[in-house]
Scaffold this active site. Structure first.
Site, PDB file in Angstrom:
ATOM      1  CB  SER A 158      41.405  -9.309  -2.919  1.00  0.00           C
ATOM      2  OG  SER A 158      40.575  -9.996  -2.010  1.00  0.00           O
ATOM      3  NE  ARG A 175      37.049 -13.284   0.233  1.00  0.00           N
ATOM      4  CZ  ARG A 175      36.144 -14.163  -0.125  1.00  0.00           C
ATOM      5  NH1 ARG A 175      36.505 -15.227  -0.789  1.00  0.00           N
ATOM      6  NH2 ARG A 175      34.894 -13.986   0.178  1.00  0.00           N
ATOM      7  CE  LYS A 211      39.812  -9.293  -6.813  1.00  0.00           C
ATOM      8  NZ  LYS A 211      38.904  -9.469  -5.660  1.00  0.00           N
ATOM      9  CD  GLN A 220      29.397  -6.127  -5.143  1.00  0.00           C
ATOM     10  OE1 GLN A 220      29.257  -6.858  -4.192  1.00  0.00           O
ATOM     11  NE2 GLN A 220      30.269  -5.126  -5.136  1.00  0.00           N
ATOM     12  CG  HIS A 256      42.226  -3.074  -0.875  1.00  0.00           C
ATOM     13  ND1 HIS A 256      41.859  -2.625  -2.118  1.00  0.00           N
ATOM     14  CD2 HIS A 256      41.404  -4.116  -0.599  1.00  0.00           C
ATOM     15  CE1 HIS A 256      40.888  -3.379  -2.580  1.00  0.00           C
ATOM     16  NE2 HIS A 256      40.574  -4.280  -1.674  1.00  0.00           N
ATOM     17  CD  GLN A 260      27.724  -8.039   1.170  1.00  0.00           C
ATOM     18  OE1 GLN A 260      27.120  -6.981   1.227  1.00  0.00           O
ATOM     19  NE2 GLN A 260      28.787  -8.191   0.406  1.00  0.00           N
ATOM     20  N   GLY A 306      42.714  -0.466  -3.912  1.00  0.00           N
ATOM     21  CA  GLY A 306      41.572  -0.586  -4.824  1.00  0.00           C
ATOM     22  C   GLY A 306      40.456   0.364  -4.418  1.00  0.00           C
ATOM     23  CG  HIS A 307      38.271  -0.263  -0.792  1.00  0.00           C
ATOM     24  ND1 HIS A 307      39.001  -1.222  -0.151  1.00  0.00           N
ATOM     25  CD2 HIS A 307      37.042  -0.793  -1.010  1.00  0.00           C
ATOM     26  CE1 HIS A 307      38.250  -2.299   0.032  1.00  0.00           C
ATOM     27  NE2 HIS A 307      37.060  -2.067  -0.479  1.00  0.00           N
ATOM     28  CB  ALA A 364      39.354  -4.431   5.311  1.00  0.00           C
TER      29      ALA A 364
HETATM   30  O1  PAF Z   1      31.693  -4.953  -2.682  1.00  0.00           O
HETATM   31  C1  PAF Z   1      31.445  -4.739  -1.482  1.00  0.00           C
HETATM   32  O2  PAF Z   1      32.316  -4.337  -0.701  1.00  0.00           O
HETATM   33  C2  PAF Z   1      30.052  -5.019  -0.949  1.00  0.00           C
HETATM   34  O3  PAF Z   1      29.478  -6.105  -1.580  1.00  0.00           O
HETATM   35  C3  PAF Z   1      29.126  -3.788  -1.018  1.00  0.00           C
HETATM   36  C4  PAF Z   1      28.861  -3.375  -2.440  1.00  0.00           C
HETATM   37  C5  PAF Z   1      29.745  -2.643  -0.244  1.00  0.00           C
HETATM   38  C6  PAF Z   1      27.775  -4.129  -0.377  1.00  0.00           C
HETATM   39  O4  PAF Z   1      27.914  -4.520   0.950  1.00  0.00           O
END
Ligand code: PAF
Length: 273
Positions: free
Chosen positions: A182, A184, A146, A150, A31, A58, A33-34, A29
């Site tokens: 995000s 979301r 963000k 993590q 966006h 997760q 940001g990625h 998904a």
């Molecule tokens: O931030 C994320 O999209 C996930 O937590 C990650 C780091 C790809 C691990 O599944």
């Protein structure tokens, strides 16, 4: 762009390339940001690898994994347009077997803030990131600021396990009105989207207060809570980079974090000072 669906295909794809590898792990998904992470990896490395894997470990019991947005076609196109060399797109049974050894997040830092509302979530994140880093053997791996907790836990895992990869932390990308990007955000109605701006507005207030010399974290979080009303705030926290609560802001070693529900959508945001 090579699309590798198995570990054998991934190894073959990586063996056909030479030079430094920049790796962007994602759950799809994609966006802007990625895209920012991928473009930075593209500029800084010879080879760019992106993984798209919606990691089941997760998600907690009761969290609907099947509802996580999936946009395979658009994601592939974005990767291709951003100059990704290898896209790793594994099935669940490629990544996990039965009764596996898992990575456990630290007892305190893994169970506060995001870890308090999602206990065990970070065990799953760390386990999959360890697996992906072992497979890709990247020179550099890119994460957004963000997801600050993590990022902090992954940094600790890389240190604790003497892993040979450089972690690159990338600034949060925002819409022109301040809303942090995000996956979301698609769940927000028009009205909720306006309410969601309270998160970035409260972080702006925090920054403004610090610039005016107010450094007591209590005073800053009280002012932020005022702006966040009437959202259902899960937490406002002011911590150092090791995620320890601090009485006063220390410039260069502080993160101000929020989690709040806007309607039924849970959003997080933060600012690094
Ligand atoms: O931030 C994320 O999209 C996930 O937590 C990650 C780091 C790809 C691990 O599944």
């Amino acid at each position: 762009m090579i699309i590798a669906r198995t570990t054998v295909e991934l190894r073959a794809a990586l063996d056909s390339k030479t030079g430094s590898i920049g790796f962007v792990p994602t759950m799809g998904a994609l966006h802007v940001g990625h895209r920012t992470l991928i473009e930075k990896a593209r500029r800084e490395n010879d080879v760019v690898v992106v993984s798209i894997f919606v990691n089941p470990t997760q998600f907690l019991a009761g969290e609907d994994l099947s509802k996580y947005p999936r946009k395979e076609e658009a994601d592939f196109k974005i990767c291709e347009l951003c100059g990704v060399d290898v896209l790793f797109y594994p099935e669940i049974n490629t990544m996990y077997g039965k009764d596996e050894v898992g990575i456990k997040c630290p007892d305190i830092r893994g169970y506060i803030l995001e870890g308090a509302s999602r206990p065990g979530h970070f065990d799953g994140v760390l386990t999959v990131v360890m697996k992906l880093l072992n497979l890709v053997r990247a020179s550099r791996v890119y994460f957004g600021k963000k997801d600050a907790q993590q990022l902090s836990l992954i940094t600790q895992m890389v240190e604790n396990y003497f892993m040979n990869v450089e972690i690159i932390a990338v600034d949060t990308v925002r819409e022109s009105d301040g809303l942090a990007l995000s996956s979301r955000n698609v769940y927000l109605s028009q009205e909720e989207r306006i309410d969601a701006l309270k998160l970035s507005a409260s972080l702006k207030k925090a920054t403004h207060l610090v610039m005016q010399g107010v450094i007591e974290t209590k005073a800053i979080s009280n002012a932020m809570m005022g702006i966040l009303q009437p959202l259902k705030v899960e937490y406002v926290a002011i911590v150092n980079r090791r995620f320890e609560a601090i009485p006063e802001v220390i410039i260069g070693d502080t993160i101000v974090l929020i989690a709040a529900r806007v309607g039924s959508t849970r959003l997080i945001d933060n600012v690094w000072m």
